[in-house]
Write a protein that holds these residues in place. Sequence first.
Motif, mmCIF file in Angstrom:
data_model
loop_
_atom_site.group_PDB
_atom_site.id
_atom_site.type_symbol
_atom_site.label_atom_id
_atom_site.label_comp_id
_atom_site.label_asym_id
_atom_site.label_seq_id
_atom_site.Cartn_x
_atom_site.Cartn_y
_atom_site.Cartn_z
ATOM 1 N N ALA A 1 0.828 -1.206 0.000
ATOM 2 C CA ALA A 1 0.000 0.000 0.000
ATOM 3 C C ALA A 1 0.864 1.258 0.000
ATOM 4 O O ALA A 1 1.944 1.292 0.582
ATOM 5 C CB ALA A 1 -0.891 -0.020 1.237
ATOM 6 N N GLY A 2 0.378 2.247 -0.706
ATOM 7 C CA GLY A 2 1.037 3.554 -0.676
ATOM 8 C C GLY A 2 0.765 4.237 0.654
ATOM 9 O O GLY A 2 0.055 3.702 1.508
ATOM 10 N N SER A 3 1.322 5.406 0.835
ATOM 11 C CA SER A 3 1.226 6.077 2.157
ATOM 12 C C SER A 3 -0.198 6.549 2.430
ATOM 13 O O SER A 3 -0.665 6.547 3.538
ATOM 14 C CB SER A 3 2.170 7.277 2.188
ATOM 15 O OG SER A 3 1.858 8.103 1.068
ATOM 16 N N GLY A 4 -0.935 6.929 1.378
ATOM 17 C CA GLY A 4 -2.290 7.428 1.648
ATOM 18 C C GLY A 4 -3.315 6.664 0.835
ATOM 19 O O GLY A 4 -2.975 5.849 -0.029
ATOM 20 N N LEU A 5 -4.554 6.933 1.132
ATOM 21 C CA LEU A 5 -5.653 6.192 0.493
ATOM 22 C C LEU A 5 -5.550 6.244 -1.027
ATOM 23 O O LEU A 5 -5.679 5.246 -1.716
ATOM 24 C CB LEU A 5 -6.996 6.797 0.929
ATOM 25 C CG LEU A 5 -8.241 6.232 0.216
ATOM 26 C CD1 LEU A 5 -8.386 4.748 0.480
ATOM 27 C CD2 LEU A 5 -9.477 6.978 0.678
#
Length: 434
Positions: A159-163
Motif C-alpha cells: 500500500a502507498g502512504s495514503g488512500l
Amino acid sequence: MTSTSPDSNNAKLFARAQLTTPGGVNSPVRAFRSVGGTPRFIERAQGPYFWDADGKRYIDYIGSWGPAIVGHAHPQVVQAVQEAAARGLSFGAPTEGEVLMAEEICRLVPSIEQVRLVSSGTEATMSALRLARGATGRDKIIKFEGCYHGHADSLLVKAGSGLLTFGNPTSGGVPEDFVKHTLVLDYNNVEQLEQVFAAMGDSIACVIVEPVAGNMNLIKASAEFLTAMRTLCTKHGSVLIFDEVMCGFRVGLGGAQALYGITPDLTALGKVIGGGLPVAAFGGRKELMQKMAPIGAVYQAGTLSGNPVAVAAGLTTLKLIQEPGFYDKLSASATQLVTGLQQAAQEAGTDIPFCADAIGGMFGLYFDRQIPATYAGMMACDKTRFNQFFHAMLDEGVYFAPAAFEAGFVSIQHDSAVIAETAAAAKRVFARMA
Ligand code: KE4
C-alpha cells in the motif's frame, strides 16, 4: 538421527540444493525461512501422507498448496497421466483434451463463457489483468493488502502512504513505474473501496481479489465487501476479477463465486484444475475473452499451455471432485480438524490464545483469541507461538504450512481417523506449550 540432524538426508540435500539454487528451493515459501529449521525434502506421497528423505511419514496439510484435493497419487489420476504420457508429452498444437477441459470449466463455472488455459496461477492473473486493461483502455488496478496473485510485476506491491496514493514495489527489480498504477486497499473495507471509486472509479481498469483469501492465512470476504465490489465495478465499467486460483474448486464445486452468489467478469483458476500438474486458466465473459489473440489485440501465449499430460491429470481430478457427497465429506473433514484442534488446546489446559476456521476444504489456524477478518487482524496473531506449534507438530508427524500467514488444506483422503490422529498430536503439543 532425526529428520533434521546434520547427517540427515534432509539436511544434506538442503546443503547441496543451496549450492545450485537460490535458497535451495524453487519457490521461496518452501525454504522454511518464516518458521526456521530444515525443509523436508519429500520423497513420495500417497493419500493424505507424504514421506521425507529420511523416511519419516507426515500427515500432509499442504497438499501442494491446494492441488492434491483427491489425495496424493490417486490411482485414477496416475493412470490418466501414464496413459497420456505414453501418447507423447507435448505437441505445441491443439488437442482434444484442451477442448474437454475448457468445456468442463465453462460448465462448472457459469460466469466463464470462454477460457484460456495457461501453466501457472501467475500467468492466469497476469493475463486477466492485461485483458482488463486492454478491454477498458484504462491503466489503474485495485488489489488488496494480504492477497497474493502470483509474481507479475504490477502485483508485487504494498500500500502507498495514503488512500489515493499508488503502491510501492515489494520486490527488488520491480520499477516504480510498473506499480504506479496499482492501488492497494484494505481487505473487507467497504467504505474505503467506495471512497476510491468515488474519487477515480472511471479510471479503474479492474479490481482483483481473492474472494476467499488464503495468502494471509484464511480470511473470508464479507458478503457486503464482494457485493460492493460488484456494484462499483458495474457502475464504473471496471472489470471484476476473482482470483480463484486457490479457492476455486477448493471451497465448493463452483468456487467462491457460487458460494457468495457474486458473478465476476473474469476468473483466474489453477491448482485443483491441474490435480498437481501445471494447469491454470483465466476466463469469463465472451465479449471480453474475444479480445485475446489471435482474434483480438491482447496478446498472451505459452509453449506448454493446455499440456496434454497435465490436462489429463486435471480432467481426472475434476471428474473425481464431482462424485456425490465429495464436498460434504471434504468440508466435514476440515470442520472436524478445526474443532479437534480447538478442543485439543482447551483440553490441554493451556491458556494460549488459539482458534481456527474452515471453509470447504481449506482452513486457518490463528494464535489469537478471535478469527481475523482483516490483514491487520491476521498480522496481530502470535507468529512465535505458531512457529513453536509448527515445529512441535512436525516432530509429531503432522505437516502444516511452514508460515503463519498461509492457509492449510485437507484432501478427501483425510478421513476421521487421520483427523483424530492430528488432534491427539495437537493435544500433546499444546500441553507441552502451556
Ligand atoms: P502460481 O504462479 O504459484 O501457480 O499461482 C500464483 C497464485 C495466484 N493466486 C493465488 C490466490 C495463489 O494462492 C497463488 C499461489 N499460491 C501460493 C500459496 N501461498 C503458492 C505456493 C508458492 O508460492 O510456492
